[in-house]
Design a protein around this motif. Structure first.
Motif, PDB file in Angstrom:
ATOM      1  N   ILE A 105       5.246 -46.007   7.072  1.00 19.64           N
ATOM      2  CA  ILE A 105       5.760 -45.293   5.905  1.00 19.64           C
ATOM      3  C   ILE A 105       7.268 -45.487   5.863  1.00 19.64           C
ATOM      4  N   SER A 106       7.839 -45.570   4.669  1.00 20.20           N
ATOM      5  CA  SER A 106       9.289 -45.714   4.506  1.00 20.20           C
ATOM      6  C   SER A 106       9.899 -44.356   4.197  1.00 20.20           C
ATOM      7  N   ALA A 143      12.243 -33.644  -2.156  1.00 18.50           N
ATOM      8  CA  ALA A 143      11.906 -34.987  -1.667  1.00 18.50           C
ATOM      9  C   ALA A 143      10.972 -35.629  -2.685  1.00 18.50           C
ATOM     10  N   THR A 144      11.170 -36.903  -2.949  1.00 18.64           N
ATOM     11  CA  THR A 144      10.317 -37.645  -3.873  1.00 18.64           C
ATOM     12  C   THR A 144       9.384 -38.552  -3.080  1.00 18.64           C
ATOM     13  N   VAL A 145       8.096 -38.456  -3.372  1.00 16.58           N
ATOM     14  CA  VAL A 145       7.098 -39.283  -2.703  1.00 16.58           C
ATOM     15  C   VAL A 145       6.570 -40.297  -3.716  1.00 16.58           C
ATOM     16  N   VAL A 146       6.669 -41.575  -3.389  1.00 13.23           N
ATOM     17  CA  VAL A 146       6.125 -42.651  -4.224  1.00 13.23           C
ATOM     18  C   VAL A 146       4.891 -43.199  -3.524  1.00 13.23           C
ATOM     19  N   ARG A 147       3.760 -43.093  -4.191  1.00 12.08           N
ATOM     20  CA  ARG A 147       2.493 -43.533  -3.608  1.00 12.08           C
ATOM     21  C   ARG A 147       1.975 -44.754  -4.367  1.00 12.08           C
ATOM     22  N   ASN A 148       1.415 -45.696  -3.621  1.00 18.69           N
ATOM     23  CA  ASN A 148       0.805 -46.888  -4.221  1.00 18.69           C
ATOM     24  C   ASN A 148      -0.673 -46.879  -3.874  1.00 18.69           C
ATOM     25  N   LYS A 155       4.611 -41.064  -8.722  1.00 20.98           N
ATOM     26  CA  LYS A 155       5.736 -40.355  -8.121  1.00 20.98           C
ATOM     27  C   LYS A 155       5.491 -38.850  -8.165  1.00 20.98           C
ATOM     28  N   GLU A 156       5.801 -38.187  -7.068  1.00 22.99           N
ATOM     29  CA  GLU A 156       5.678 -36.730  -7.004  1.00 22.99           C
ATOM     30  C   GLU A 156       6.948 -36.166  -6.385  1.00 22.99           C
ATOM     31  N   GLY A 178       2.156 -46.866   3.700  1.00 23.85           N
ATOM     32  CA  GLY A 178       2.549 -47.550   2.477  1.00 23.85           C
ATOM     33  C   GLY A 178       3.317 -46.677   1.512  1.00 23.85           C
ATOM     34  N   ASP A 179       3.296 -45.367   1.723  1.00 24.51           N
ATOM     35  CA  ASP A 179       4.034 -44.456   0.851  1.00 24.51           C
ATOM     36  C   ASP A 179       5.534 -44.516   1.156  1.00 24.51           C
ATOM     37  N   ILE A 180       6.325 -44.084   0.194  1.00 18.72           N
ATOM     38  CA  ILE A 180       7.775 -43.998   0.348  1.00 18.72           C
ATOM     39  C   ILE A 180       8.196 -42.551   0.124  1.00 18.72           C
ATOM     40  N   VAL A 181       8.968 -42.009   1.063  1.00 21.03           N
ATOM     41  CA  VAL A 181       9.528 -40.663   0.918  1.00 21.03           C
ATOM     42  C   VAL A 181      11.039 -40.810   0.790  1.00 21.03           C
TER      43      VAL A 181
END
Length: 263
Positions: A105-106, A143-148, A155-156, A178-181
């Motif tokens: 995770i990033s 915090a913004t979470v980008v999920r693929n 985006k949440e 694979g998610d980005i926080v």
């Protein structure tokens, strides 16, 4: 300050939130390093890396596809192939994942150690922020979470401060490999004119003009609370100058001007 308060509360929460995740629950993928042993057959011990195709080469049985299955399932698969080829009876295979390269995770932005981190299984936003050493002093409240998922990005935005203050951990969303926080920098406002400490300051949630004035150290010997003005950009980017009262709320990037007393 509120900031220091919620950071300390999150640290306490994280101590109780981090739960063990067993390797058997983790799906294997490219780049993972596996240590494989077979009971009573030391000659079959092997440490190998899963290829980009998701396979490994194992003695006696050749190429074995393990990508996308758990280590427990991979153990059963290798055991079945060894038994099916009549190499070993009742094969007892054990797999330890020594490097979890595929499940990462990033964590970016205003955290103490931004970067890519391996995660095992399912984790929450607060848990992965702990992996990066928590948020730093410049961090905002969200915090913004980008999920693929299946090629679609979503985006949440997670209200960390609101979640901690309310104690409602239902908002502590789950993140997967694979998610980005991303933790953005805190919102700011500016104060200048006849104050003790003019400059740029962190905008706390619900901050009023009077509170902003106290952050700037209050009036200096030449300042007055009469005629305080706020310079604020409208939706079109045009700067408006607004007369301000003590209980008016400060907005992001507001510029608060304190005038000089005429007497």
């Amino acid at each position: 300050m509120i900031k220091k308060y919620w950071i300390s509360i999150i640290a306490l929460l994280l101590a109780g939130l981090m739960s063990p995740v067993f390797a058997a629950d983790v799906l294997l993928g490219a780049g993972d390093v596996l240590k494989i042993t077979v009971y009573d057959h030391p000659d079959l011990a092997l440490e190998t890396r899963v290829s980009e195709a998701g396979s490994i080469s194992y003695p006696l049985i050749g190429q074995v596809t393990v990508g996308g299955i758990s280590s427990a399932a991979a153990e059963k698969k290798i055991a079945s192939l060894l038994e099916g080829g009549k190499f070993i009876r009742n094969a007892q295979v054990n797999i330890i994942v020594t490097v979890m390269q595929s499940q990462q995770i990033s964590i970016l932005g205003q955290v103490n150690r931004p970067g890519r981190y391996p995660i095992e299984g399912r984790r929450s936003v607060l848990e992965v922020l702990a992996l990066a050493g928590g948020v730093n002093s410049e961090a905002g409240d969200t915090a913004t979470v980008v999920r693929n998922r299946d090629g679609n990005s979503k985006k949440e935005v997670i209200d960390i401060l609101g979640m901690v203050q309310s104690g409602d951990l239902a908002l502590n969303s789950e993140v997967l490999a694979g998610d980005i926080v991303y933790v953005a920098r805190a919102q700011r406002f500016y104060i200048y004119g006849q104050v003790q400490r003019p400059g740029m300051y962190r905008l706390e949630r619900g901050m009023t003009v009077l509170q902003a004035l106290s952050v700037g150290g209050g009036l200096n010997a030449r300042g007055t609370e009469r005629g305080i003005r706020i310079k604020r950009s409208d939706l079109n980017g045009v700067i408006q100058e607004i007369p301000a009262k003590h209980d008016d709320l400060i907005h992001t990037d507001d510029v608060l001007y304190i005038q000089e007393s005429l007497f």
